[in-house]
Scaffold this active site. Structure first.
Site, PDB file in Angstrom:
ATOM      1  N   LYS A 170      33.563  40.746  35.390  1.00 32.60           N
ATOM      2  CA  LYS A 170      34.607  39.731  35.224  1.00 32.60           C
ATOM      3  C   LYS A 170      33.961  38.358  35.350  1.00 32.60           C
ATOM      4  CE  LYS A 170      37.112  36.942  37.531  1.00 32.60           C
ATOM      5  NZ  LYS A 170      37.334  35.847  36.578  1.00 32.60           N
ATOM      6  N   GLU A 245      26.402  35.992  46.687  1.00 32.63           N
ATOM      7  CA  GLU A 245      25.626  34.762  46.503  1.00 32.63           C
ATOM      8  C   GLU A 245      26.609  33.620  46.636  1.00 32.63           C
ATOM      9  OE1 GLU A 245      22.490  34.526  46.207  1.00 32.63           O
ATOM     10  OE2 GLU A 245      21.983  36.604  45.745  1.00 32.63           O
ATOM     11  N   CYS A 279      24.238  25.821  43.182  1.00 37.31           N
ATOM     12  CA  CYS A 279      24.301  26.317  44.565  1.00 37.31           C
ATOM     13  C   CYS A 279      23.037  25.981  45.340  1.00 37.31           C
ATOM     14  CB  CYS A 279      24.582  27.810  44.583  1.00 37.31           C
ATOM     15  SG  CYS A 279      23.508  28.740  43.497  1.00 37.31           S
ATOM     16  N   GLU A 379      29.736  21.905  51.330  1.00 35.56           N
ATOM     17  CA  GLU A 379      29.209  21.907  49.969  1.00 35.56           C
ATOM     18  C   GLU A 379      30.178  21.149  49.072  1.00 35.56           C
ATOM     19  OE1 GLU A 379      29.211  25.611  47.687  1.00 35.56           O
ATOM     20  OE2 GLU A 379      27.185  25.112  47.043  1.00 35.56           O
TER      21      GLU A 379
HETATM   22  P1  NAP Z   1      35.303  30.901  43.046  1.00 37.19           P
HETATM   23  O1  NAP Z   1      36.729  30.602  43.124  1.00 37.19           O
HETATM   24  O2  NAP Z   1      34.638  31.573  44.176  1.00 37.19           O
HETATM   25  O3  NAP Z   1      35.108  31.768  41.699  1.00 37.19           O
HETATM   26  C1  NAP Z   1      34.007  32.595  41.406  1.00 37.19           C
HETATM   27  C2  NAP Z   1      34.496  33.845  40.683  1.00 37.19           C
HETATM   28  O4  NAP Z   1      35.355  34.597  41.552  1.00 37.19           O
HETATM   29  C3  NAP Z   1      35.328  33.550  39.431  1.00 37.19           C
HETATM   30  O5  NAP Z   1      35.082  34.532  38.473  1.00 37.19           O
HETATM   31  C4  NAP Z   1      36.748  33.647  39.969  1.00 37.19           C
HETATM   32  O6  NAP Z   1      37.705  33.912  38.985  1.00 37.19           O
HETATM   33  C5  NAP Z   1      36.611  34.802  40.921  1.00 37.19           C
HETATM   34  N1  NAP Z   1      37.668  34.894  41.942  1.00 37.19           N
HETATM   35  C6  NAP Z   1      38.506  33.906  42.383  1.00 37.19           C
HETATM   36  N2  NAP Z   1      39.359  34.403  43.300  1.00 37.19           N
HETATM   37  C7  NAP Z   1      39.055  35.704  43.460  1.00 37.19           C
HETATM   38  C8  NAP Z   1      39.579  36.749  44.283  1.00 37.19           C
HETATM   39  N3  NAP Z   1      40.599  36.554  45.123  1.00 37.19           N
HETATM   40  N4  NAP Z   1      39.019  37.980  44.203  1.00 37.19           N
HETATM   41  C9  NAP Z   1      37.993  38.212  43.369  1.00 37.19           C
HETATM   42  N5  NAP Z   1      37.460  37.271  42.554  1.00 37.19           N
HETATM   43  C10 NAP Z   1      37.983  36.027  42.608  1.00 37.19           C
HETATM   44  O7  NAP Z   1      34.489  29.644  42.747  1.00 37.19           O
HETATM   45  P2  NAP Z   1      34.995  28.395  41.888  1.00 37.19           P
HETATM   46  O8  NAP Z   1      36.442  28.144  42.084  1.00 37.19           O
HETATM   47  O9  NAP Z   1      34.571  28.655  40.517  1.00 37.19           O
HETATM   48  O10 NAP Z   1      34.163  27.227  42.546  1.00 37.19           O
HETATM   49  C11 NAP Z   1      34.574  26.698  43.792  1.00 37.19           C
HETATM   50  C12 NAP Z   1      33.400  26.576  44.719  1.00 37.19           C
HETATM   51  O11 NAP Z   1      32.596  27.767  44.706  1.00 37.19           O
HETATM   52  C13 NAP Z   1      32.428  25.481  44.353  1.00 37.19           C
HETATM   53  O12 NAP Z   1      32.844  24.252  44.792  1.00 37.19           O
HETATM   54  C14 NAP Z   1      31.156  25.975  45.036  1.00 37.19           C
HETATM   55  O13 NAP Z   1      31.173  25.607  46.390  1.00 37.19           O
HETATM   56  C15 NAP Z   1      31.241  27.456  44.968  1.00 37.19           C
HETATM   57  N6  NAP Z   1      30.396  28.024  43.925  1.00 37.19           N
HETATM   58  C16 NAP Z   1      29.183  28.541  44.256  1.00 37.19           C
HETATM   59  C17 NAP Z   1      28.386  29.069  43.276  1.00 37.19           C
HETATM   60  C18 NAP Z   1      27.066  29.675  43.582  1.00 37.19           C
HETATM   61  O14 NAP Z   1      26.268  29.835  42.668  1.00 37.19           O
HETATM   62  N7  NAP Z   1      26.761  30.054  44.798  1.00 37.19           N
HETATM   63  C19 NAP Z   1      28.787  29.057  41.960  1.00 37.19           C
HETATM   64  C20 NAP Z   1      30.042  28.508  41.646  1.00 37.19           C
HETATM   65  C21 NAP Z   1      30.830  28.016  42.635  1.00 37.19           C
HETATM   66  P3  NAP Z   1      38.506  32.750  38.181  1.00 37.19           P
HETATM   67  O15 NAP Z   1      37.933  31.442  38.592  1.00 37.19           O
HETATM   68  O16 NAP Z   1      38.279  33.085  36.776  1.00 37.19           O
HETATM   69  O17 NAP Z   1      39.936  32.887  38.564  1.00 37.19           O
END
Ligand code: NAP
Ligand code: MG
Length: 475
Positions: A170, A245, A279, A379
């Site tokens: 996904k 990660e 990240c 972050e």
């Molecule tokens: P996120 O909400 O953690 O999303 C990452 C993935 O998880 C997306 O595919 C998202 O789906 C999915 N997801 C969201 N809620 C979920 C749930 N309850 N159960 C299972 N999967 C779920 O991250 P984001 O909103 O894209 O970014 C927010 C923050 O995440 C950033 O500010 C940053 O701090 C962190 N981040 C870290 C990394 C890294 O490489 N470590 C990368 C990106 C972001 P959908 O978004 O499609 O709904």
């Protein structure tokens, strides 16, 4: 318009069992560029069943067959270069030069590096009194974020396929089109049906269904800590394995013999690359006291070398944040820094001059920051740096490690002994000395709240394996 409302399940593009869709926008133009299916729990069930049915035979394929499979994927991936670059530039707003050199390339490098390490990877080992067998873990659920759409999908897929595990992916709803091209690449590379399944949809429905599915053996997730916690909670119900990660707040330690220009460029590059949505970004810089003022002058002088704007312009270094929400989050952090009394040396709130359309932030650096404050500890995932000064190296190392995260670290300077000492003292999974080049066969992952497990190369294959000890094995 990209119109991809089908899911890829059991080797076919099929309709979702639901009829909802997710609109996808270009963050530079704010215009809709297409849509994907907003999948359902039933879609996940079908995909898991296909992956489960494919597992017995795929897990028994030979190492040689899986090396060849990865090599075919590399070949097909390279043929789609122009499509990848176009789509990632549009869906993420990633500047086209960075998209080609980094985004496109990283995805490719994972398939190549994994094929390479697989040649020398041993799936069994004989000890004096035991035979140790490594076997594919089973069905893996992969959940990926939007910031490196090919990199994160590719590292997980390459490790899983090399191990002989089957998968349900996904990708992030904001950047789904790069993953669709990857699915097309895998289809062309003759990945056996059911081995790879793609279900587009939201995290709260499709992601949740994956992390709570009783027939998934491992969930590999990249994204935020908050969602990481939810995935652990779901996975805990049936003791599913997890690989996480998560985020970072990585330090850059500048030694007293470092060139001020190199230090300033390292800082600017760390926050400007991918608009700070990285990240591993170094976002807390530690400078010897007397280097502070020359560093600030140098940053002001060099700032214009990192132009912000249209991602389709080859000279652009920094594009917009991925979404309005992400832009607002960055704005709120900058305002919080100001409210908490930190001093801006470049940037601040609002959009850069002349960039009213698109989710653009300013390259922003704060000095006189309290190391316990919000902007120094959380972050931000945007182009924001906090500057600190130190008297002794011990003090710098201690502050560098004063964080809940431990994903990466950076050291800039000349003296080999000191560079080595600092690199070894940073409590993080990945430390870069000066312009040291990354190695796609080396492990990637975090200490502390930056995650659990390692990806990339042979460590990434291990993630998708179980180890079995056999005693009394007939010789
Ligand atoms: P996120 O909400 O953690 O999303 C990452 C993935 O998880 C997306 O595919 C998202 O789906 C999915 N997801 C969201 N809620 C979920 C749930 N309850 N159960 C299972 N999967 C779920 O991250 P984001 O909103 O894209 O970014 C927010 C923050 O995440 C950033 O500010 C940053 O701090 C962190 N981040 C870290 C990394 C890294 O490489 N470590 C990368 C990106 C972001 P959908 O978004 O499609 O709904
Ligand atoms: Mg989210």
């Amino acid at each position: 318009m990209y119109n991809y409302t089908k899911q890829y399940i059991n080797g076919e593009w099929v309709d979702s069992t639901g009829d909802e869709t997710i609109d996808v926008y270009n963050p530079a133009t704010e215009e809709k560029i297409g849509m994907v299916a907003s999948g359902t729990k039933e879609d996940v069930d079908r995909a898991v069943k296909a992956a489960r049915d494919a597992f017995p035979s795929f897990s028994k394929t030979s190492k040689q067959e899986r090396i060849q499979l990865l090599e075919r994927i590399v070949e097909e991936y390279e043929k789609r270069k122009d499509d990848f670059i176009k789509v990632i530039t549009e869906e993420l707003g990633s500047p086209v030069t960075f998209t080609e050199e980094t985004q496109y390339q990283m995805g490719l490098n994972h398939f190549k590096a994994t094929a390479k390490v697989l040649r020398n990877f041993d799936f069994y080992e004989e000890r004096e009194n035991s035979y140790i067998q490594k076997e594919a873990v089973g069905v893996a659920g992969l959940i990926t974020p939007w910031n490196f759409p090919t990199n994160q999908v590719a590292t997980k897929l390459a490790g899983a396929l090399a191990a002989g595990s089957t998968v349900v992916l996904k990708p992030a709803g904001m950047t789904p089109f790069a993953a669709i091209i990857i699915a097309e690449v895998l289809e062309k590379a003759d990945v056996p049906k059911g081995v790879f399944n793609l279900v587009n949809g939201t995290g709260s429905t499709v992601g949740d269904a994956i992390s709570s599915h009783p027939d998934i053996d491992l969930v590999s997730f990249t994204g935020s800590g908050g969602v990481g916690t939810k995935i652990m909670e779901n996975a805990a119900q049936d003791i599913k394995k997890i690989a996480l990660e998560l985020g970072g707040k990585s330090p850059i330690v500048v030694l007293d013999d470092a060139s001020v220009e190199t230090a300033a460029r390292t800082a600017l590059e760390n926050i400007a690359s991918n608009t700070g949505q990285v990240c591993t970004a170094g976002t807390r810089i530690f400078l010897p006291k007397d280097v502070h003022d020359p560093f600030v002058e140098m940053v002001k002088k060099l700032e214009s070398d990192y132009p912000i704007g249209d991602p389709t312009d080859k000279d652009t270094f920094m594009g917009p944040q991925v979404s309005e929400d992400q832009w607002q989050t960055v704005q709120d952090y900058i305002q919080k820094g100001i409210d908490d009394g930190a001093e801006l040396i470049i940037g601040g709130t609002g959009k850069p001059d002349g960039l009213d359309t698109g989710h653009y932030s300013k390259l922003t650096m704060f000095t006189n920051v309290d190391h316990d404050s919000t902007i120094a500890q959380e972050e931000i995932f945007g182009p924001v740096m906090t500057i600190f000064t130190y008297d002794t190296l011990e003090e710098a190392i201690e502050l560098a490690n004063t964080t809940i995260f431990g994903l990466a670290g950076y050291v800039v300077g000349e003296d080999p002994e000191t560079l080595t000492k600092v690199a070894k003292s940073i409590r993080a999974g990945r430390v870069t000395i000066n312009d040291g080049e990354s190695d796609f066969t080396a492990p990637f992952g975090g200490y502390k709240q930056s995650g659990i497990g390692r990806e990339w190369g042979d460590y990434g294959i291990e993630e998708f394996l179980e180890s079995k000890s056999i005693f009394g094995m007939p010789k």
